[in-house]
Design a protein around this motif. Structure first.
Motif, mmCIF file in Angstrom:
data_model
loop_
_atom_site.group_PDB
_atom_site.id
_atom_site.type_symbol
_atom_site.label_atom_id
_atom_site.label_comp_id
_atom_site.label_asym_id
_atom_site.label_seq_id
_atom_site.Cartn_x
_atom_site.Cartn_y
_atom_site.Cartn_z
ATOM 1 N N SER A 106 -16.052 -17.347 0.863
ATOM 2 C CA SER A 106 -17.390 -16.787 0.624
ATOM 3 C C SER A 106 -18.199 -16.610 1.907
ATOM 4 C CB SER A 106 -18.153 -17.673 -0.364
ATOM 5 O OG SER A 106 -18.299 -18.976 0.147
ATOM 6 N N ASP A 107 -17.785 -17.243 3.012
ATOM 7 C CA ASP A 107 -18.458 -17.064 4.303
ATOM 8 C C ASP A 107 -18.012 -15.782 5.003
ATOM 9 O OD1 ASP A 107 -19.857 -19.429 4.011
ATOM 10 O OD2 ASP A 107 -18.394 -20.612 5.102
ATOM 11 N N ILE A 108 -16.981 -15.145 4.484
ATOM 12 C CA ILE A 108 -16.496 -13.893 5.062
ATOM 13 C C ILE A 108 -17.270 -12.744 4.450
ATOM 14 C CG2 ILE A 108 -14.507 -12.354 5.261
ATOM 15 C CD1 ILE A 108 -12.736 -14.869 5.227
ATOM 16 N N PHE A 109 -17.806 -11.847 5.307
ATOM 17 C CA PHE A 109 -18.620 -10.739 4.828
ATOM 18 C C PHE A 109 -17.807 -9.516 4.447
ATOM 19 C CE2 PHE A 109 -21.939 -12.541 7.914
ATOM 20 C CZ PHE A 109 -22.445 -13.395 6.951
ATOM 21 N N ALA A 110 -16.738 -9.224 5.231
ATOM 22 C CA ALA A 110 -16.007 -7.979 4.979
ATOM 23 C C ALA A 110 -14.623 -8.047 5.608
ATOM 24 C CB ALA A 110 -16.762 -6.798 5.571
ATOM 25 N N ILE A 111 -13.719 -7.247 5.059
ATOM 26 C CA ILE A 111 -12.406 -7.025 5.654
ATOM 27 C C ILE A 111 -12.493 -5.681 6.377
ATOM 28 C CG2 ILE A 111 -9.951 -6.643 5.207
ATOM 29 C CD1 ILE A 111 -10.311 -8.296 2.616
ATOM 30 N N ILE A 112 -12.068 -5.659 7.619
ATOM 31 C CA ILE A 112 -12.140 -4.413 8.426
ATOM 32 C C ILE A 112 -10.864 -3.631 8.220
ATOM 33 C CG2 ILE A 112 -12.384 -3.467 10.733
ATOM 34 C CD1 ILE A 112 -13.828 -6.020 11.514
#
Length: 100
Positions: free
Chosen positions: A94-100
Motif C-alpha cells: 500500500s506504500d507503493i503509488f504506481a507501477i511504471i
C-alpha cells in the motif's frame, strides 16, 4: 527460507512476509543536467526502484506487484536495510503509488 533469483542472477535470501515487498532503490543522481556535482548531503532520496521480492499477500488480497516491476513510492516510505553490501527498502504494498 525461500531464495529469490534476481535478474542479474544473484540469489537473494530474503522473503518478505504478508503484503510486504522488497525494493532495490534506483541510484541517486550524482550530477545535475548542467554538470554540477551534487554532494552526498544534498542528494534527494530516490522515489523509484525495482521490486526484487514479494510476500504472499493477505488472505483474499493477492499482491498486485510482481518481481521485476519498476515502481514509484513515497519519499519516506518503507524501512531501509542493507544486505550483502546493497541497500534495499522493505515496505507494504500500500506504500507503493504506481507501477511504471
Amino acid at each position: 527460507m525461500a531464495y529469490i533469483k534476481k535478474k542479474n542472477m544473484e540469489i537473494l535470501k530474503i522473503k518478505p512476509l504478508s503484503d510486504r515487498v522488497l525494493i532495490e532503490p534506483s541510484p541517486t543522481e550524482n550530477m545535475t543536467s548542467s554538470g554540477i556535482i551534487i554532494p552526498d548531503t544534498a542528494k534527494e532520496k530516490p522515489q523509484e526502484g525495482i521490486v526484487v521480492a514479494v510476500g504472499l499477500g493477505k488472505k483474499n488480497e493477492p499482491l498486485t506487484v510482481k518481481i521485476g516491476n519498476k515502481v514509484l513510492y513515497g519519499k519516506y516510505s518503507g524501512t531501509e536495510l542493507k544486505f550483502n553490501g546493497k541497500d534495499y527498502l522493505i515496505m507494504r504494498e500500500s506504500d507503493i503509488f504506481a507501477i511504471i
